[in-house]
Design a protein around this motif. Structure first.
Motif, PDB file in Angstrom:
ATOM      1  N   LEU A 165      -5.647  -1.354   2.292  1.00  0.00           N
ATOM      2  CA  LEU A 165      -4.823  -1.980   3.334  1.00  0.00           C
ATOM      3  C   LEU A 165      -4.902  -1.225   4.658  1.00  0.00           C
ATOM      4  O   LEU A 165      -4.595  -1.763   5.712  1.00  0.00           O
ATOM      5  CB  LEU A 165      -3.362  -2.047   2.891  1.00  0.00           C
ATOM      6  N   GLY A 166      -5.271   0.053   4.573  1.00  0.00           N
ATOM      7  CA  GLY A 166      -5.366   0.844   5.791  1.00  0.00           C
ATOM      8  C   GLY A 166      -4.030   1.296   6.339  1.00  0.00           C
ATOM      9  O   GLY A 166      -3.909   1.644   7.514  1.00  0.00           O
ATOM     10  N   ILE A 167      -2.994   1.262   5.514  1.00  0.00           N
ATOM     11  CA  ILE A 167      -1.682   1.764   5.937  1.00  0.00           C
ATOM     12  C   ILE A 167      -1.091   2.620   4.819  1.00  0.00           C
ATOM     13  O   ILE A 167      -1.480   2.478   3.668  1.00  0.00           O
ATOM     14  CB  ILE A 167      -0.693   0.614   6.254  1.00  0.00           C
ATOM     15  N   PRO A 168      -0.141   3.519   5.153  1.00  0.00           N
ATOM     16  CA  PRO A 168       0.467   4.330   4.096  1.00  0.00           C
ATOM     17  C   PRO A 168       1.297   3.486   3.132  1.00  0.00           C
ATOM     18  O   PRO A 168       1.902   2.501   3.538  1.00  0.00           O
ATOM     19  CB  PRO A 168       1.356   5.314   4.855  1.00  0.00           C
ATOM     20  N   VAL A 169       1.282   3.893   1.857  1.00  0.00           N
ATOM     21  CA  VAL A 169       2.030   3.177   0.834  1.00  0.00           C
ATOM     22  C   VAL A 169       3.051   4.130   0.220  1.00  0.00           C
ATOM     23  O   VAL A 169       2.692   5.234  -0.167  1.00  0.00           O
ATOM     24  CB  VAL A 169       1.083   2.665  -0.264  1.00  0.00           C
ATOM     25  N   VAL A 170       4.319   3.705   0.154  1.00  0.00           N
ATOM     26  CA  VAL A 170       5.359   4.556  -0.431  1.00  0.00           C
ATOM     27  C   VAL A 170       6.070   3.822  -1.555  1.00  0.00           C
ATOM     28  O   VAL A 170       6.688   2.791  -1.322  1.00  0.00           O
ATOM     29  CB  VAL A 170       6.426   4.930   0.627  1.00  0.00           C
ATOM     30  N   PRO A 171       5.960   4.324  -2.799  1.00  0.00           N
ATOM     31  CA  PRO A 171       6.691   3.681  -3.889  1.00  0.00           C
ATOM     32  C   PRO A 171       8.171   4.052  -3.839  1.00  0.00           C
ATOM     33  O   PRO A 171       8.508   5.207  -3.593  1.00  0.00           O
ATOM     34  CB  PRO A 171       6.034   4.239  -5.153  1.00  0.00           C
TER      35      PRO A 171
END
Ligand SMILES: Nc1nc2c(ncn2[C@@H]2O[C@H](COP(=O)(O)OP(=O)(O)OP(=O)(O)O)[C@@H](O)[C@H]2O)c(=O)[nH]1
Ligand SMILES: [Mg+2]
Lengths: 254, 471, 344
Positions: A165-171
């Motif tokens: 996605l090219g963006i940071p992912v935070v669970p």
């Protein structure tokens, strides 16, 4: 990329938790505006409450929030205004119930857009994520409802997802306040430019349409050289979106 | 940037679009989903597919089944009402004791002590203070019980199932299935219900939902229903059955409201809001165990704040008005008495009386104060002493005393039944009217939404009164 | 007091009766009078132009008598109007027959454009019943100005066809073509796609609607004789009288397209079956079509039944991990291909 000298403990969790000050409804002297977008019933209002300390109504049915709500928090001396939006399935349609969210994402010029998704229904949620990524290049994916995903034996490889996605992912599990410090940290890094996003752009578009979009978006860029989302505007113009036409005429994009 | 260039841009887009043809949107939507599939396939892995939804599926099979779907809905509604009615009694009585019997005399004494002129004392303490106190004592407890219960249900995920079950009926009446959701919200507060109609995406069906939301008996009206049912309906059956009888009457009125909601929706679709039933799509979320304590805590606080605010903003001026019209004289009649006289014969036709009609006019800002206004005005016209003087709003402590007072004001069982009907079918409160205006942005529809229920109320009470008197 | 409940009731019902007679939908006296006040010359002129345009397009001729028979105005009015129209050169006489001049044709095209755009608008953006589209568009075509028409077109995304499948003329008078043959003239075994359904006369259109025949459906002709035309489409057989079939236009499928043999409507899915979506029928339009796409009803998505409501309608379908409730008539516009039973 901006070069900021980081103190060593800025990344440690204790610091994170302490750096946060929930400001409730006090939204003056704001440094950054953060929008909370996502499909209905993915926990946007729950995240909003966790960050601002407010009691925005939540409910287990799609469409609980219908008007946008604002709140604020302070983190490491920067003040963030947080805007909770009604859920939407898409930004492509012109249906009225999605207007509030659509307009804010497009015209509210948020510094960061946090896209809250349901981790157990990722594919369906990505439909909206990909559309938002056409509009903005400062976004964070909040992979919410992780507890439910776990219960349903769903595993998500966050690094692959973040790369694609090219963006940071935070669970997160917003309801149990899990992952919230991480989310705040990421929001502030994207806002300050410490993390630079390279958002995914929609690929599987038929050639016929892609050509038309290409042509149109070149023209748009000529008129508005600074615009980051000429491709999206081209999509919308082809659709005949009155709101966008009006915005072009009044110069809202400039 | 230049106007002509923009026009050119728009023309170019029109031409390009015409060439692409009509399947533009479909191709784009499919394209995005194709991307989404690729991305999610790369990062999501699922262990065993079938385990998902298992408990949910079991619950769902029951709550949407042919046999149990509707009985369960009915039971849930009855249960919530029952807990509200029973549970509200005690705190209500307690608050009334404190606010009316202790604080009020104390304030009076204080006013006398500092030598406040009689009119200011009457205006502030007997008018404004009593109105606010009454609303707090009578309104707050049921709201503080009803809302948390409702929120628990909402958090669990039951509401979408209600919409799912009832959609067929809504479809038949030309409305949208999600109207079931906004209707449920209306049981708490009509203004909230009207705002919630935004989830309905077709403008025509949304308007129907807005106009008919008033048929959901809101929290401002439950206490009226309960009080009148207890005094008059409970009295015609043996005392062992009186609670059951009065509660059934109240639930009956609520269900009658749902019936009128369907009827009006249907009539609107056939006339001014003609159109084919548009689509209905509703996502049924998984059930989620509600967090009981947190819900109760937050909705309690929220409700208390909202009710207090409303009491001060609306009930206080209304209390003042009541006091004023009963104490300003034209000739040798007070304005209140004069108005009641003129409304009396119309009221009689409807099986009501002038007092009730005037009370409903005064109570437009807040339905909560209908009953105390009626009591006060009844004292004024009958001259029965039980209250505290002209324009003093009060509620008699015991239900029996209230009943005696009303009967001496000429009330019969018919008056009571028609008051309950009229309390269901009359104009929305001013907050709701204002909300309707904001949501529809149209004076025309606001007027329709305001007048339609009153006219229906007139017609229904009129018919009931005539038929009652025939037999 | 001389009051009697019976009189009160009688007076009440009297009042109700009077207001019913005055305001009942369509034939109430109030509406009748209001409508009679409305018809004027502009409307007659435009209706004449449109009628001639359609006749000429069908390659037929029309004289004054035939014309006045086909319009609902009285003959005197029509003769007057035609006189005026020849003077302002909208039409000429070719012997007995009336012919449109170039400017008459342009004018007619504009009216047709408004009519079809408005039908498209009604279909896409409002909830009016199909049966009402035509009449409402007849009304509207006399009202919209140039600018309004162009705005409307842009807003609708410059559509090429109206909801019945008729081409919409562009601003410059360009008309996309509509090729095809009438269903009644197709040979047994022909395979094609419904591209047009004629909405006049009303009686026949009603029958087509009642059969739930959808524009855009792929069909195969099974039987065609004097009594009846039978064809197969979307997993069902349809039987029509030849005069009804003559109002449906079909284009034959091109070589590379093949008929999906197992195609069915989602409404025919059974409790324990699984299917994948082929697409959404053209019959589903506007915002509701978009919403279905947004919700994941796109080609290739797997779908099965999750729940049935107490009345059996709506039904909740399991698609892309979520349960989504749809009404029958929407489900009947989603096309699927049934797969293996999943044997619950
Ligand atoms: N188990 C679990 N439930 C959650 C979590 N986050 C939110 N929820 C629940 O999910 C439901 C929906 O939450 P909301 O915050 O109202 O969702 P929303 O995205 O604001 O929804 P709309 O306003 O309708 O768009 C509520 O019942 C929450 O309690 C989580 O992390 N885990
Ligand atoms: Mg929300």
């Amino acid at each position: 990329m901006e070069n900021k000298v980081n103190s060593a403990c800025e990344t440690c969790p204790q610091f994170n938790a302490k750096g946060l000050k929930k400001l409730g409804v006090h939204t003056d002297n704001i440094d950054y505006v953060v929008a909370l977008a996502g499909n209905p019933n993915t926990g946007k209002s729950t995240v909003f409450n966790a960050l601002t300390g407010l009691r925005q109504h939540t409910g287990n049915w799609p469409g609980k929030t219908v008007v946008r709500a604002e709140g604020a928090f302070e983190y490491n001396d920067s003040k963030f205004k947080l805007v909770d939006l009604p859920g939407t399935y898409s930004l492509l349609s012109t249906s009225q119930d999605e207007e509030v969210a659509r307009d804010f994402i497009l015209f509210g010029k948020p510094n960061v857009t946090v896209i809250v998704v349901d981790a157990s229904r990722l594919e369906r949620n990505l439909n909206l994520v990909l559309q938002i990524l056409e509009i903005t290049d400062k976004a964070v994916l909040c992979l919410n409802l992780m507890d439910e995903a776990k219960r349903n034996n769903i595993k998500i490889d966050e690094r692959t997802l973040s790369r694609d996605l090219g963006i940071p992912v935070v669970p997160t599990s917003a309801r149990f306040n899990e992952g919230i410090p991480d989310l705040i940290q990421t929001i502030s890094e994207v806002a300050s430019g410490k993390i630079i996003c390279k958002p995914h752009r929609i690929k599987n578009v038929p050639k016929k349409i892609e050509d038309a979009v290409e042509k149109l978006s070149t023209e748009i860029k000529k008129q508005f050289p600074t615009i980051p989302n000429s491709r999206w505007i081209a999509f919308r113009l082809l659709e005949g979106d009155n709101r966008i036409i009006k915005a072009l005429k009044t110069g809202e994009f400039a | 940037m230049n106007k002509d260039e923009i026009e050119n841009l728009i023309t170019l887009s029109s031409d390009l679009r015409w060439k692409i043809g009509d399947d533009f949107h479909d191709s784009l939507a499919e394209g995005i989903y194709a991307d989404a599939s690729e991305i999610s396939n790369a990062s999501v892995s699922k262990d065993n597919e079938k385990k998902k939804f298992r408990l949910d599926a079991k619950i769902d099979r029951i709550v949407t089944s042919k046999t149990w779907g509707f009985p369960i809905m009915f039971l849930v509604l009855a249960l919530i009402l029952w807990i509200t009615i029973i549970g509200a009694n005690y705190p209500s009585a307690m608050l009334a004791d404190v606010l009316l019997d202790i604080v009020h005399p104390f304030l009076k004494g204080l006013a006398a002590g500092i030598g406040m002129p009689w009119w200011l004392d009457g205006f502030l303490i007997d008018g404004v203070y009593l109105a606010v106190a009454w609303v707090i004592a009578v309104m707050l407890p049921p709201m503080a019980i009803f809302f948390p219960l409702f929120t628990l249900l909402e958090d669990f995920g039951y509401l979408p199932r209600v919409a799912f079950n009832m959609d067929y009926l809504f479809k038949k009446s030309g409305a949208h299935g999600k109207q079931a959701l906004t209707m449920s919200m209306g049981f708490g507060c009509n203004a909230a219900g009207v705002v919630a109609t935004r989830i309905i995406d077709s403008p025509r069906e949304r308007l129907i939902a807005i106009i008919t939301n008033n048929f959901s008996l809101c929290n401002g009206r439950w206490p009226t229903q309960i009080l009148i049912a207890t005094i008059f309906i409970g009295a015609v059956v043996p005392s062992s059955l009186s609670t059951v009888a009065s509660m059934s009457a109240v639930i009956g009125i609520a269900i009658l409201g749902i019936f009128f909601m369907f009827l009006t929706s249907w009539a609107l679709t056939k006339t001014v809001l003609k159109g084919e039933v548009s689509t209905f799509n509703l996502e049924l979320p998984p059930y989620r165990p509600p967090r009981v304590l947190k819900t109760i805590y937050t909705s309690l606080i929220d409700r208390t704040l909202i009710v207090l605010w409303r009491a001060i903003v609306f009930a206080a001026p209304a209390g003042a008005v009541i006091w004023l019209i009963s104490n300003i004289y034209i000739g040798n009649e007070s304005i209140a008495a004069w108005t009641i006289d003129s409304l009396d014969s119309f009221g009689f036709l409807l099986g009501l009386n002038g007092v009730i009609l005037l009370a409903y006019i005064v109570a437009i800002p807040a339905n909560e104060i209908v009953i105390p206004t009626i009591l006060m005005l009844t004292v004024l016209v009958t001259g029965v002493t039980g209250g505290e003087g002209a324009g003093v709003m009060f509620e008699l402590d015991s239900v029996n005393a209230t009943g005696d007072l009303l009967r001496s004001g000429g009330w019969t069982l018919l008056t009571a039944v028609n008051l309950m009907l009229f309390s269901l079918l009359h104009n929305p409160c001013s907050t709701t009217i204002y909300t309707i205006y904001k949501e529809t942005n149209s004076l025309k529809w606001t007027t329709v939404a305001t007048l339609l229920p009153v006219i229906m109320g007139f017609v229904v009470t009129f018919l009931v009164a005539q038929i009652w008197r025939l037999f | 007091m001389n009051y009697n409940p019976t009189y009160a009731l009688l007076i009440f019902f009297g009042l109700v009766l009077i207001s019913y007679l005055l305001f009942r939908p369509k034939s109430g006296w109030f509406w009748v009078i209001k409508n009679n006040l409305k018809s004027n010359e502009k409307i007659v002129i435009e209706d004449v132009l449109k009628q001639l345009y359609h006749t000429e397009n069908a390659g037929k001729d029309m004289n004054l008598h035939q014309l006045s028979n086909s319009l609902k105005f009285d003959e005197r009015t029509i003769v007057d109007v035609i006189k005026k129209m020849t003077i302002i050169e909208l039409l000429t006489f070719d012997g007995e027959n009336l012919k449109l001049t170039d400017s008459g044709r342009d004018y007619a095209l504009r009216i047709v454009r408004v009519h079809r755009l408005w039908e498209k608008y009604l279909a896409e953006k409002t909830g009016f019943d199909k049966m009402e589209w035509h009449d409402r568009a007849e009304d509207m075509e006399h009202k919209l100005s140039h600018e309004e028409t162009d705005l409307l077109a842009t807003h609708l995304g410059n559509p090429q066809y109206d909801p019945h499948g008729d081409p919409i003329p562009t601003k410059l008078g360009k008309v996309a073509d509509l090729e095809g043959e009438f269903l009644s003239s197709l040979k047994v075994g022909s395979v094609g796609r419904i591209v047009h359904i004629e909405d006049e006369p009303d009686v026949i259109y009603k029958q087509i609607l009642a059969e739930k025949i959808h524009i855009g459906s792929q069909i195969r002709v099974i039987e065609n004789n004097k009594e009846r035309v039978v064809f197969y489409a979307e997993g069902q057989e349809f039987v029509l009288a030849p005069i009804v079939a003559a109002n449906i236009t079909i284009t034959l499928l091109e070589k590379e397209e093949s008929l999906e043999e197992n195609m069915a409507r989602l409404s025919s899915l059974k409790d324990n079956e699984e299917a994948s979506i082929i697409g959404i029928s053209k019959e589903s339009r506007g915002d509701s079509r978009r919403r279905l796409l947004d919700l994941g009803f796109v080609r290739g998505a797997k779908i099965s039944i999750d729940l049935e409501s107490p009345f059996g309608n709506p039904i909740a379908y399991l698609i892309k991990g979520t349960s989504i409730a749809l009404r029958h008539d929407q489900a009947s516009k989603i096309l699927i291909k049934k797969g293996i039973e999943n044997g619950k």
